[in-house]
Motif scaffolding. Structure first.
Motif, PDB file in Angstrom:
ATOM      1  N   LEU A 149       5.721  12.569  -1.532  1.00 34.25           N
ATOM      2  CA  LEU A 149       4.618  12.882  -0.495  1.00 34.25           C
ATOM      3  C   LEU A 149       3.823  13.975  -1.067  1.00 34.25           C
ATOM      4  O   LEU A 149       2.462  14.050  -0.809  1.00 34.25           O
ATOM      5  N   LEU A 150       4.019  15.004  -1.787  1.00 34.51           N
ATOM      6  CA  LEU A 150       3.385  16.044  -2.445  1.00 34.51           C
ATOM      7  C   LEU A 150       2.443  15.259  -3.516  1.00 34.51           C
ATOM      8  O   LEU A 150       1.302  15.831  -3.763  1.00 34.51           O
ATOM      9  N   LEU A 151       3.082  14.343  -4.256  1.00 31.56           N
ATOM     10  CA  LEU A 151       2.265  13.757  -5.215  1.00 31.56           C
ATOM     11  C   LEU A 151       0.932  13.113  -4.536  1.00 31.56           C
ATOM     12  O   LEU A 151       0.113  12.911  -5.330  1.00 31.56           O
ATOM     13  N   ASP A 152       1.358  12.358  -3.558  1.00 26.94           N
ATOM     14  CA  ASP A 152       0.083  11.591  -2.749  1.00 26.94           C
ATOM     15  C   ASP A 152      -1.002  12.698  -2.635  1.00 26.94           C
ATOM     16  O   ASP A 152      -2.174  12.332  -2.840  1.00 26.94           O
ATOM     17  N   GLU A 199       4.082  15.227  10.135  1.00 29.02           N
ATOM     18  CA  GLU A 199       4.349  15.377  11.406  1.00 29.02           C
ATOM     19  C   GLU A 199       5.695  14.705  11.839  1.00 29.02           C
ATOM     20  O   GLU A 199       6.548  15.196  12.546  1.00 29.02           O
ATOM     21  N   HIS A 200       5.804  13.416  11.009  1.00 30.85           N
ATOM     22  CA  HIS A 200       6.959  12.616  11.327  1.00 30.85           C
ATOM     23  C   HIS A 200       8.029  12.812  10.180  1.00 30.85           C
ATOM     24  O   HIS A 200       8.994  12.037  10.496  1.00 30.85           O
ATOM     25  N   VAL A 201       7.866  13.679   9.325  1.00 29.68           N
ATOM     26  CA  VAL A 201       8.796  13.673   8.207  1.00 29.68           C
ATOM     27  C   VAL A 201       9.940  14.878   8.490  1.00 29.68           C
ATOM     28  O   VAL A 201       9.393  15.857   8.702  1.00 29.68           O
ATOM     29  N   GLY A 202      11.010  14.509   8.933  1.00 33.24           N
ATOM     30  CA  GLY A 202      12.171  15.591   9.345  1.00 33.24           C
ATOM     31  C   GLY A 202      12.935  16.155   8.436  1.00 33.24           C
ATOM     32  O   GLY A 202      14.124  16.596   8.913  1.00 33.24           O
ATOM     33  N   LYS A 206       0.681  -1.064   0.241  1.00 34.76           N
ATOM     34  CA  LYS A 206      -0.046  -0.055  -0.026  1.00 34.76           C
ATOM     35  C   LYS A 206       0.962   1.426   0.106  1.00 34.76           C
ATOM     36  O   LYS A 206       0.450   2.134  -0.412  1.00 34.76           O
ATOM     37  N   ILE A 207       2.063   1.042   0.469  1.00 34.63           N
ATOM     38  CA  ILE A 207       3.248   2.177   0.433  1.00 34.63           C
ATOM     39  C   ILE A 207       3.745   2.317  -0.921  1.00 34.63           C
ATOM     40  O   ILE A 207       3.538   3.489  -1.645  1.00 34.63           O
ATOM     41  N   TRP A 208       3.892   1.038  -1.707  1.00 30.48           N
ATOM     42  CA  TRP A 208       4.380   1.156  -2.981  1.00 30.48           C
ATOM     43  C   TRP A 208       3.920   0.033  -3.685  1.00 30.48           C
ATOM     44  O   TRP A 208       4.029  -1.170  -3.209  1.00 30.48           O
ATOM     45  N   PRO A 209       2.820   0.148  -4.729  1.00 35.59           N
ATOM     46  CA  PRO A 209       2.312  -0.748  -5.412  1.00 35.59           C
ATOM     47  C   PRO A 209       3.147  -1.966  -6.014  1.00 35.59           C
ATOM     48  O   PRO A 209       4.341  -1.817  -6.427  1.00 35.59           O
ATOM     49  N   GLY A 210       2.931  -3.275  -5.516  1.00 38.02           N
ATOM     50  CA  GLY A 210       3.653  -4.518  -5.823  1.00 38.02           C
ATOM     51  C   GLY A 210       4.578  -4.996  -5.013  1.00 38.02           C
ATOM     52  O   GLY A 210       4.890  -6.136  -5.073  1.00 38.02           O
ATOM     53  N   ALA A 246      10.692   7.234   3.867  1.00 35.83           N
ATOM     54  CA  ALA A 246       9.950   8.594   4.956  1.00 35.83           C
ATOM     55  C   ALA A 246       8.639   7.844   5.255  1.00 35.83           C
ATOM     56  O   ALA A 246       8.432   7.876   6.415  1.00 35.83           O
ATOM     57  N   VAL A 247       7.816   7.127   4.538  1.00 44.60           N
ATOM     58  CA  VAL A 247       6.494   6.451   4.921  1.00 44.60           C
ATOM     59  C   VAL A 247       6.798   5.577   5.985  1.00 44.60           C
ATOM     60  O   VAL A 247       5.909   5.468   7.282  1.00 44.60           O
TER      61      VAL A 247
END
Length: 444
Positions: free
Chosen positions: A256-259, A225-228, A27-31, A206-207
């Protein structure tokens, strides 16, 4: 040994992260499938096997049976009962140093290192060696391309952390991106593969790291909040001043911006349109290129302070690299030198490279400080701060070493080579092979 670094409690914490993150990998990266993979950690005295299902104590006999050794430092990639596995030396001080620098626990750092390696191995599954231009930052290191990429990074950081600035800062980022692509077209071409693969891994890391910190993967505000990532003006990390060092954070932030954009446009989008991740995975696109696609560039003044900081840092790095690379380039271009080819797959664990660099005078990447051990059926080779070349020859990846034509540091007898340059020592068999019209010696 403190509880913070002891194998048992660290393994228990890592397993909690594995159980939380790995089942969600697709779910973070397909496949991506990580739930069947493994981590082995050890400190030379005790070892543990970590999986989604739990932690197992490993005896020396267990390691011997599975033909697994804890590496002297870093990590190595192997299989454990058919499961892709990362083996990590948890006593390696580089991990505790990183934990201190990042204000993180050792277990979080080790989990991140293992997950990153398994993600990269998933990326490479069944894939032929990349025919793309070689990886690396052009030597001697130049200030302007690094400034352009640093300005892109700063603008993308601001766009991510402050939605009110997002439109303006992405327009500024597009300006620097366009300048970089136009003025440094060769680097932009070389960097595309790295920006895609390292950028994807940076996003995944990062995720995953945010989830380890307690963020809900489906809630962008919690992830933020957790991305430093912080602007480079607040402290220039020298590791960020290479194409490789820039690629992961740029890819993470762009992803993250594309998400956010993808979530916002979901209702209006064609259901059959490819997600940005699939566009990156299929090749030809980087997260950053997709983020800035169609964004009209708006000019921005560069940061004088950042330019000066980059200039000062690169002057130091060039001073260090000149005595390493100039003799290497001269030796390669002396066709009287034989070239020793060491198969990369014979490395026994993580290879420290000291960074990848390119130069117009050599068709291979240059490594500033190679550290590691290579084991062969006929012997072994040890590298300590060695300056070498690396690249693909006839579809295989090698470390490539120009040998002294006067044989001051090498002795070849009956196809057995003794090598002692100081940084490179070993004895092993070689097989002669012509390489672009010159003598090549392939380690057996």
């Amino acid at each position: 040994m403190s509880k913070a670094t002891a194998v048992a409690p660290v393994a228990t914490e890592m397993q909690a992260y594995v159980a939380k993150v790995w089942p969600e990998a697709g779910k973070i990266w397909p496949g991506v499938v990580l739930k069947d993979q493994r981590i082995v950690i050890g400190d030379g005295r005790t070892a543990r096997l970590i999986s989604v299902d739990g932690v197992e104590n490993l005896t020396p006999a267990d390691l011997t049976k599975h033909k697994v050794q804890i590496p002297s430092s870093g990590s190595l990639y192997t299989n454990w009962d058919g499961h892709p596995t990362v083996v990590i030396n948890s006593a390696d001080s580089s991990y505790t140093d990183e934990a201190k620098d990042e204000h993180a626990s050792l277990s979080a750092i080790l989990f991140g290192a293992a997950t990153d390696e398994l993600f990269h191995s998933w990326q490479q599954r069944g894939r032929a060696l990349d025919r793309h231009p070689m990886r690396g930052t052009e030597y001697p290191l130049a200030v302007t391309p690094r400034l352009y990429r640093a300005m892109i990074y700063n603008d993308v950081v601001a766009a991510y952390h402050d939605p009110k600035q997002k439109q303006q800062r992405l327009a500024n980022a597009a300006y620097w991106y366009q300048k970089w692509q136009k003025e440094y077209a060769d680097e932009a071409k070389h960097a595309a593969t790295t920006d895609a693969s390292e950028g994807a891994a940076g996003y995944f890391d990062a995720v995953a790291s945010a989830m380890v910190g307690g963020a809900d993967r489906t809630k962008p505000d919690e992830i933020r909040e957790h991305v430093g990532f912080e602007p480079l003006d607040q402290g220039l990390d020298p590791r960020r001043l290479t194409v490789d060092g820039e690629a992961a954070p740029l890819g993470a932030l762009a992803g993250l911006l594309l998400d956010q954009a993808q979530e916002h446009n979901k209702k209006e989008k064609d259901k059959h349109a490819l997600s940005w991740q699939k566009q990156v995975a299929q090749g030809g696109q980087t997260p950053l290129a997709l983020l800035l696609q169609g964004v009209a560039p708006v000019a921005e003044q560069p940061s004088d302070g950042l330019r000066q900081a980059i200039q000062d840092e690169l002057a130091k790095q060039n001073s260090d690299l000149i005595p390493r690379f100039n003799p290497l380039v001269r030796a390669y271009n002396n066709s009287g030198d034989a070239l020793l080819l060491v198969p990369l797959e014979t490395a026994t664990g993580d290879l420290e490279t000291g960074g990848y660099y390119t130069t117009k005078n050599v068709p291979y990447a240059m490594l500033a400080r190679l550290n590691g051990t290579f084991r062969f059926t006929s012997g072994q080779l040890t590298a300590k701060d060695a300056s070498v070349l690396t690249g693909t020859v006839d579809g295989h990846q090698y470390v490539i070493v120009p040998l002294d034509p006067e044989h001051k540091t090498s002795k070849l007898s009956d196809n057995r080579l003794q090598l002692d340059t100081g940084p490179l020592t070993g004895t092993f068999h070689v097989k002669a092979q012509k390489l672009n019209g010159r003598e090549g010696l392939v380690v057996q």
